[in-house]
Design a protein around this motif. Structure first.
Motif, PDB file in Angstrom:
ATOM      1  N   TRP A 153     -73.704  38.895  -5.409  1.00  0.00           N
ATOM      2  CA  TRP A 153     -73.279  38.157  -4.220  1.00  0.00           C
ATOM      3  C   TRP A 153     -71.894  37.550  -4.443  1.00  0.00           C
ATOM      4  CZ3 TRP A 153     -73.287  32.542  -3.199  1.00  0.00           C
ATOM      5  CH2 TRP A 153     -73.073  32.238  -1.830  1.00  0.00           C
ATOM      6  N   ARG A 154     -71.006  37.770  -3.478  1.00  0.00           N
ATOM      7  CA  ARG A 154     -69.633  37.249  -3.447  1.00  0.00           C
ATOM      8  C   ARG A 154     -68.723  37.830  -4.525  1.00  0.00           C
ATOM      9  NH1 ARG A 154     -69.374  30.865  -2.072  1.00  0.00           N
ATOM     10  NH2 ARG A 154     -67.352  31.231  -3.049  1.00  0.00           N
ATOM     11  N   MET A 155     -69.176  38.830  -5.271  1.00  0.00           N
ATOM     12  CA  MET A 155     -68.300  39.448  -6.270  1.00  0.00           C
ATOM     13  C   MET A 155     -67.377  40.456  -5.587  1.00  0.00           C
ATOM     14  SD  MET A 155     -70.594  39.938  -9.688  1.00  0.00           S
ATOM     15  CE  MET A 155     -71.394  38.528 -10.445  1.00  0.00           C
ATOM     16  N   LYS A 156     -66.119  40.426  -5.953  1.00  0.00           N
ATOM     17  CA  LYS A 156     -65.141  41.326  -5.349  1.00  0.00           C
ATOM     18  C   LYS A 156     -63.891  41.358  -6.218  1.00  0.00           C
ATOM     19  CE  LYS A 156     -63.414  37.593  -2.391  1.00  0.00           C
ATOM     20  NZ  LYS A 156     -63.164  37.164  -0.996  1.00  0.00           N
ATOM     21  N   ASP A 195     -55.465  44.870  -3.180  1.00  0.00           N
ATOM     22  CA  ASP A 195     -54.579  46.031  -3.265  1.00  0.00           C
ATOM     23  C   ASP A 195     -54.987  46.959  -4.404  1.00  0.00           C
ATOM     24  OD1 ASP A 195     -53.079  45.255  -1.105  1.00  0.00           O
ATOM     25  OD2 ASP A 195     -51.561  44.214  -2.294  1.00  0.00           O
ATOM     26  N   LEU A 196     -55.390  46.379  -5.531  1.00  0.00           N
ATOM     27  CA  LEU A 196     -55.845  47.197  -6.653  1.00  0.00           C
ATOM     28  C   LEU A 196     -57.140  47.927  -6.297  1.00  0.00           C
ATOM     29  CD1 LEU A 196     -55.138  44.905  -9.758  1.00  0.00           C
ATOM     30  CD2 LEU A 196     -53.865  46.930  -9.015  1.00  0.00           C
ATOM     31  N   CYS A 197     -58.030  47.255  -5.586  1.00  0.00           N
ATOM     32  CA  CYS A 197     -59.292  47.882  -5.180  1.00  0.00           C
ATOM     33  C   CYS A 197     -59.050  49.063  -4.244  1.00  0.00           C
ATOM     34  CB  CYS A 197     -60.208  46.863  -4.503  1.00  0.00           C
ATOM     35  SG  CYS A 197     -60.905  45.627  -5.627  1.00  0.00           S
ATOM     36  N   ARG A 198     -58.076  48.936  -3.366  1.00  0.00           N
ATOM     37  CA  ARG A 198     -57.798  50.008  -2.406  1.00  0.00           C
ATOM     38  C   ARG A 198     -57.336  51.283  -3.092  1.00  0.00           C
ATOM     39  NH1 ARG A 198     -56.465  45.863   1.323  1.00  0.00           N
ATOM     40  NH2 ARG A 198     -54.387  45.572   0.443  1.00  0.00           N
ATOM     41  N   LYS A 199     -56.732  51.153  -4.259  1.00  0.00           N
ATOM     42  CA  LYS A 199     -56.233  52.320  -4.984  1.00  0.00           C
ATOM     43  C   LYS A 199     -57.237  52.859  -6.001  1.00  0.00           C
ATOM     44  CE  LYS A 199     -51.540  50.395  -4.708  1.00  0.00           C
ATOM     45  NZ  LYS A 199     -50.422  49.800  -5.487  1.00  0.00           N
ATOM     46  N   CYS A 200     -58.364  52.183  -6.152  1.00  0.00           N
ATOM     47  CA  CYS A 200     -59.291  52.477  -7.251  1.00  0.00           C
ATOM     48  C   CYS A 200     -60.303  53.553  -6.870  1.00  0.00           C
ATOM     49  CB  CYS A 200     -60.023  51.197  -7.649  1.00  0.00           C
ATOM     50  SG  CYS A 200     -61.178  51.414  -9.019  1.00  0.00           S
ATOM     51  N   LEU A 229     -62.174  42.343 -11.427  1.00  0.00           N
ATOM     52  CA  LEU A 229     -63.417  41.895 -10.790  1.00  0.00           C
ATOM     53  C   LEU A 229     -63.651  40.407 -11.006  1.00  0.00           C
ATOM     54  CD1 LEU A 229     -66.092  42.605  -9.310  1.00  0.00           C
ATOM     55  CD2 LEU A 229     -67.104  42.931 -11.586  1.00  0.00           C
ATOM     56  N   ASP A 230     -63.846  39.699  -9.928  1.00  0.00           N
ATOM     57  CA  ASP A 230     -64.289  38.309 -10.017  1.00  0.00           C
ATOM     58  C   ASP A 230     -65.807  38.335 -10.086  1.00  0.00           C
ATOM     59  OD1 ASP A 230     -64.981  35.680  -9.774  1.00  0.00           O
ATOM     60  OD2 ASP A 230     -63.886  35.304  -7.915  1.00  0.00           O
ATOM     61  N   SER A 231     -66.339  38.189 -11.282  1.00  0.00           N
ATOM     62  CA  SER A 231     -67.789  38.277 -11.490  1.00  0.00           C
ATOM     63  C   SER A 231     -68.402  36.907 -11.763  1.00  0.00           C
ATOM     64  CB  SER A 231     -68.104  39.233 -12.646  1.00  0.00           C
ATOM     65  OG  SER A 231     -67.522  38.759 -13.854  1.00  0.00           O
ATOM     66  N   ASP A 232     -67.784  35.866 -11.255  1.00  0.00           N
ATOM     67  CA  ASP A 232     -68.265  34.508 -11.489  1.00  0.00           C
ATOM     68  C   ASP A 232     -69.661  34.317 -10.885  1.00  0.00           C
ATOM     69  OD1 ASP A 232     -68.464  31.864 -12.110  1.00  0.00           O
ATOM     70  OD2 ASP A 232     -66.831  31.188 -10.814  1.00  0.00           O
ATOM     71  N   HIS A 233     -70.611  33.854 -11.719  1.00  0.00           N
ATOM     72  CA  HIS A 233     -71.986  33.633 -11.277  1.00  0.00           C
ATOM     73  C   HIS A 233     -72.216  32.212 -10.761  1.00  0.00           C
ATOM     74  CE1 HIS A 233     -72.631  37.400 -13.386  1.00  0.00           C
ATOM     75  NE2 HIS A 233     -73.898  37.427 -13.021  1.00  0.00           N
ATOM     76  N   ARG A 234     -71.238  31.365 -10.850  1.00  0.00           N
ATOM     77  CA  ARG A 234     -71.444  29.966 -10.453  1.00  0.00           C
ATOM     78  C   ARG A 234     -71.833  29.820  -8.973  1.00  0.00           C
ATOM     79  NH1 ARG A 234     -67.425  30.306 -14.147  1.00  0.00           N
ATOM     80  NH2 ARG A 234     -67.612  29.028 -16.024  1.00  0.00           N
ATOM     81  N   GLY A 244     -61.011  37.295 -17.181  1.00  0.00           N
ATOM     82  CA  GLY A 244     -60.034  36.270 -16.879  1.00  0.00           C
ATOM     83  C   GLY A 244     -60.622  34.908 -16.608  1.00  0.00           C
ATOM     84  N   LEU A 245     -61.947  34.773 -16.718  1.00  0.00           N
ATOM     85  CA  LEU A 245     -62.586  33.476 -16.488  1.00  0.00           C
ATOM     86  C   LEU A 245     -62.800  32.773 -17.821  1.00  0.00           C
ATOM     87  CD1 LEU A 245     -65.134  34.633 -13.799  1.00  0.00           C
ATOM     88  CD2 LEU A 245     -63.276  33.030 -13.426  1.00  0.00           C
ATOM     89  N   ASP A 246     -61.783  32.809 -18.670  1.00  0.00           N
ATOM     90  CA  ASP A 246     -61.840  32.191 -19.996  1.00  0.00           C
ATOM     91  C   ASP A 246     -63.029  32.711 -20.811  1.00  0.00           C
ATOM     92  OD1 ASP A 246     -59.589  30.651 -19.528  1.00  0.00           O
ATOM     93  OD2 ASP A 246     -60.751  29.079 -18.548  1.00  0.00           O
ATOM     94  N   GLY A 247     -63.324  33.990 -20.620  1.00  0.00           N
ATOM     95  CA  GLY A 247     -64.388  34.606 -21.417  1.00  0.00           C
ATOM     96  C   GLY A 247     -65.780  34.194 -21.002  1.00  0.00           C
ATOM     97  N   ASN A 248     -65.946  33.497 -19.878  1.00  0.00           N
ATOM     98  CA  ASN A 248     -67.271  33.058 -19.470  1.00  0.00           C
ATOM     99  C   ASN A 248     -67.365  33.087 -17.953  1.00  0.00           C
ATOM    100  OD1 ASN A 248     -69.774  31.939 -19.185  1.00  0.00           O
ATOM    101  ND2 ASN A 248     -69.150  29.874 -19.730  1.00  0.00           N
ATOM    102  N   ASN A 249     -68.227  33.959 -17.432  1.00  0.00           N
ATOM    103  CA  ASN A 249     -68.415  34.010 -15.980  1.00  0.00           C
ATOM    104  C   ASN A 249     -69.732  33.356 -15.572  1.00  0.00           C
ATOM    105  OD1 ASN A 249     -70.350  35.875 -16.724  1.00  0.00           O
ATOM    106  ND2 ASN A 249     -69.422  37.607 -15.664  1.00  0.00           N
ATOM    107  N   ALA A 250     -70.323  32.574 -16.473  1.00  0.00           N
ATOM    108  CA  ALA A 250     -71.576  31.841 -16.223  1.00  0.00           C
ATOM    109  C   ALA A 250     -72.753  32.778 -16.007  1.00  0.00           C
ATOM    110  CB  ALA A 250     -71.418  30.881 -15.049  1.00  0.00           C
ATOM    111  N   GLY A 251     -72.622  34.032 -16.483  1.00  0.00           N
ATOM    112  CA  GLY A 251     -73.724  34.981 -16.320  1.00  0.00           C
ATOM    113  C   GLY A 251     -74.977  34.563 -17.063  1.00  0.00           C
ATOM    114  N   TRP A 252     -74.807  34.133 -18.298  1.00  0.00           N
ATOM    115  CA  TRP A 252     -75.986  33.720 -19.073  1.00  0.00           C
ATOM    116  C   TRP A 252     -76.534  32.388 -18.565  1.00  0.00           C
ATOM    117  CZ3 TRP A 252     -78.462  37.352 -21.332  1.00  0.00           C
ATOM    118  CH2 TRP A 252     -77.790  38.436 -21.898  1.00  0.00           C
ATOM    119  N   GLU A 253     -75.668  31.572 -17.969  1.00  0.00           N
ATOM    120  CA  GLU A 253     -76.165  30.348 -17.321  1.00  0.00           C
ATOM    121  C   GLU A 253     -77.038  30.717 -16.124  1.00  0.00           C
ATOM    122  OE1 GLU A 253     -73.138  27.354 -16.448  1.00  0.00           O
ATOM    123  OE2 GLU A 253     -71.861  28.299 -17.965  1.00  0.00           O
TER     124      GLU A 253
END
Length: 594
Positions: free
Chosen positions: A347-350, A355-360, A374-379, A420-429
């Motif tokens: 949810w809300r990941m994008k 522009d990079l996504c459009r070329k991918c 990818l913004d994979s922040d789980h917060r 890019g989230l300082d090595g932590n996207n709160a996935g394990w949280e």
């Protein structure tokens, strides 16, 4: 006179998880009169198909929420005795290849009324494809049926555009320039649907002669389906051409909200009351869908091919509105069974840069490593779980959708799994939040296999990730004083999997103390990478040969390995290991045996 008649292989459930209801409510909201014929009788005098007479605009046809052949048959091609989309779970209320059958009947009765096919069965069969049940290459469904147009994927926007063009008095040919449609034509010269970006695939006849040609086609089809800005695809079938236009852009949050906020009754049609509950509805009745699409890229899955690789998320406000609606239902007992979607945690990941996504054209945003864009922040998901759980009428909120543990990351900044989230996207949280507060006692995850070379062909992470997940799960449960179980899903007979790999899987499970329950034998379904490997014996991404277990005996030997702990399977397992020259596994699986 009604404007549109929708024909479906499913019983009718007025709920946003059922495609016929979504299309019907979308058209209704735009001012069209819509009639729905669910599970018509195709064996009698066809009176069901005549119930509403000739629609003013078109017939829309779908097999339902599943491919009808997957709905009817097991991986061993045995007939199933139930149907989750029928009252009472009763089988026999839809034909094999329902889209084909319904379309032919409608064109027989109303030859001059446009018939538009859609849904998973039509979408995944829009080009030449392997059919497991007939064990041969099929042409596009547009060649095998008299359908006028195919609307693939999640079709609300395109369906509305089709209705408006026909409502203006324009012919069905005017729809050929729309995105996310496919059609059959004898003449592709000067066709307005074509833009500069056009790819011609190997013809159906070439693919019949050469499995390599079919594999090459699939590689192109998959690359284009992964793109936001894709090419038009053309495949010749005899003297005709099947044209597949590029898809619509991903839906915005406002558009997804508008679809989910339509006035669904969230109930099956009352005419089914005496026939019993509809299992598929009972399963999702108290769940809330947060998003569409999946960027996981699993080889055996059709979600991204049908719903899209890009995530289309609902707003938090829309989700909370649905929660409020459910809690007002007099039958609500305080338990929400799921908050998720095709996966629990997308949810809300994008992409951070659209522009990079459009070329991918990458098949997955998480494999073989998490995309740096990818913004994979789980917060946000943690916050949403807590807000829903805090509703005064919600006693328990569970997460029933599959959790993508390959999205979890923490630790060293700049590592390959860091975005890019300082090595932590709160996935394990997020994982801890789910285990402690949103699990009923058994949390299901899907490692799919233990062999890394099989997992690579599945486009799944190494089994080491499951071991780490299990370690953390046990640690969380110990700290919280919980006696919960982590339940893994596994697949046998996937392309690349040999009996030796299944024997090692059995040994790994024995060593980890598992007696497997959630297992399945691989079933080839149209338009997946795994199916192409099964049919061609080639990995389309590399064009290298792939081992495939195709005989019933080989598939049975692989599946049997799941049940190493059952005494009645031991003799057959030992015999199959000896035949395969794998006797060294016998004393390790069955101490004292040789």
């Amino acid at each position: 006179m009604v404007d549109v008649v929708l024909v479906s292989g499913d019983a009718y459930v007025d709920h946003p998880s059922f495609g016929t209801a979504v299309i019907g409510r979308t058209l209704e909201a735009a001012g069209y009169r819509v009639a729905i014929i669910p599970q018509p009788n195709w064996r009698d005098d066809l009176r069901d198909f005549r119930k509403f007479g000739r629609p003013r605009l078109f017939f829309g046809v779908t097999s339902g929420a599943m491919d009808s052949m997957v709905n009817h048959y097991t991986a061993a091609r045995r007939l199933r005795h139930d149907d989750a989309y029928t009252p009472g779970g009763e089988a026999g209320f839809r034909p094999d290849r329902a889209t084909y059958v319904y379309t032919r009947i409608l064109k027989q009765i109303y030859p001059d009324v446009p018939v538009i096919i859609a849904g998973i069965e039509a979408s995944m069969r829009r080009l030449a494809h392997y059919d497991y049940w007939d064990d041969r290459l099929f042409p596009s469904i547009l060649v095998d049926t008299p359908a006028d147009l195919l609307n693939y994927g999640m079709g609300e926007r395109t369906t509305l555009k089709i209705a408006r063009l026909l409502d203006e008095g324009k012919g069905i040919e005017s729809c050929h320039g729309l995105p996310q449609v496919a059609y059959c034509t004898k003449n592709i010269q000067n066709n307005q649907s074509f833009q500069n970006n056009l790819i011609t695939l190997h013809s159906f006849e070439e693919c019949q002669k050469s499995k390599r040609a079919e594999a090459e086609n699939y590689h192109i089809i998959e690359l284009e389906s992964n793109k936001i800005e894709a090419a038009t695809l053309v495949q010749k079938h005899g003297g005709r051409y099947v044209v597949v236009n590029p898809p619509e852009p991903p839906m915005t949050t406002d558009e997804v909200d508008a679809s989910f906020d339509l006035p669904y009754l969230r109930l099956p049609h009352p005419k089914y009351k005496k026939r019993g509950p509809i299992p598929a509805f009972e399963m999702i009745r108290w769940s809330v869908n947060t998003h569409r699409g999946c960027f996981g890229g699993c080889s055996f899955c059709t979600i991204s091919a049908h719903q899209g690789k890009q995530i289309a998320s609902r707003s938090e406000e829309s989700v909370l509105r649905e929660v409020e609606i459910l809690t007002q239902d007099p039958e609500f007992r305080g338990v929400l069974t799921d908050l998720g979607g095709p996966s629990a945690n997308m949810w809300r990941m994008k992409g951070k840069s659209p522009d990079l996504c459009r070329k991918c054209s990458r098949y997955s945003c998480s494999m073989p490593s998490i995309c740096k864009n990818l913004d994979s922040d789980h917060r946000p998901m943690i916050g949403l779980l807590r807000k829903v759980a805090s509703h005064p009428k919600v006693k328990h909120l569970y997460v029933g959708s599959g959790i993508r543990c390959d999205l979890f990351q923490e630790g060293v900044k700049g590592s390959e799994r860091t975005n890019g989230l300082d090595g932590n996207n709160a996935g394990w949280e997020y994982f801890r939040e789910v285990v402690v507060n949103h699990t009923s006692g058994r949390l299901k995850v899907a490692p799919e296999h233990t062999s890394d070379h099989v997992l690579a062909l599945m486009r799944k992470p190494s089994f080491g990730l499951f071991r780490e997940t299990k370690r953390r799960f046990d640690e969380i449960c110990k700290q919280a004083g919980l006696r919960y179980q982590l339940i893994p899903y596994f697949i046998s007979s996937h392309p690349g999997c040999r009996l030796e790999d299944m024997a090692q899987l059995a040994l790994d499970m024995k060593q980890m103390g598992y007696r497997l329950e959630q297992i399945q034998d691989f079933t080839p379904t149209p338009m997946t990478l795994s199916t192409e490997m099964y049919y061609t014996g080639i990995d389309p991404a590399t064009m290298k040969p792939v081992y495939v277990a195709t005989t019933a005996a080989d598939k049975a030997d692989q599946r049997r390995m799941f049940f190493f702990y059952k005494d009645n399977e031991q003799r057959d397992i030992i015999a199959s290991l000896r035949r395969a020259g794998l006797a060294h596994f016998i004393p390790r699986l069955f101490p004292g045996k040789r």
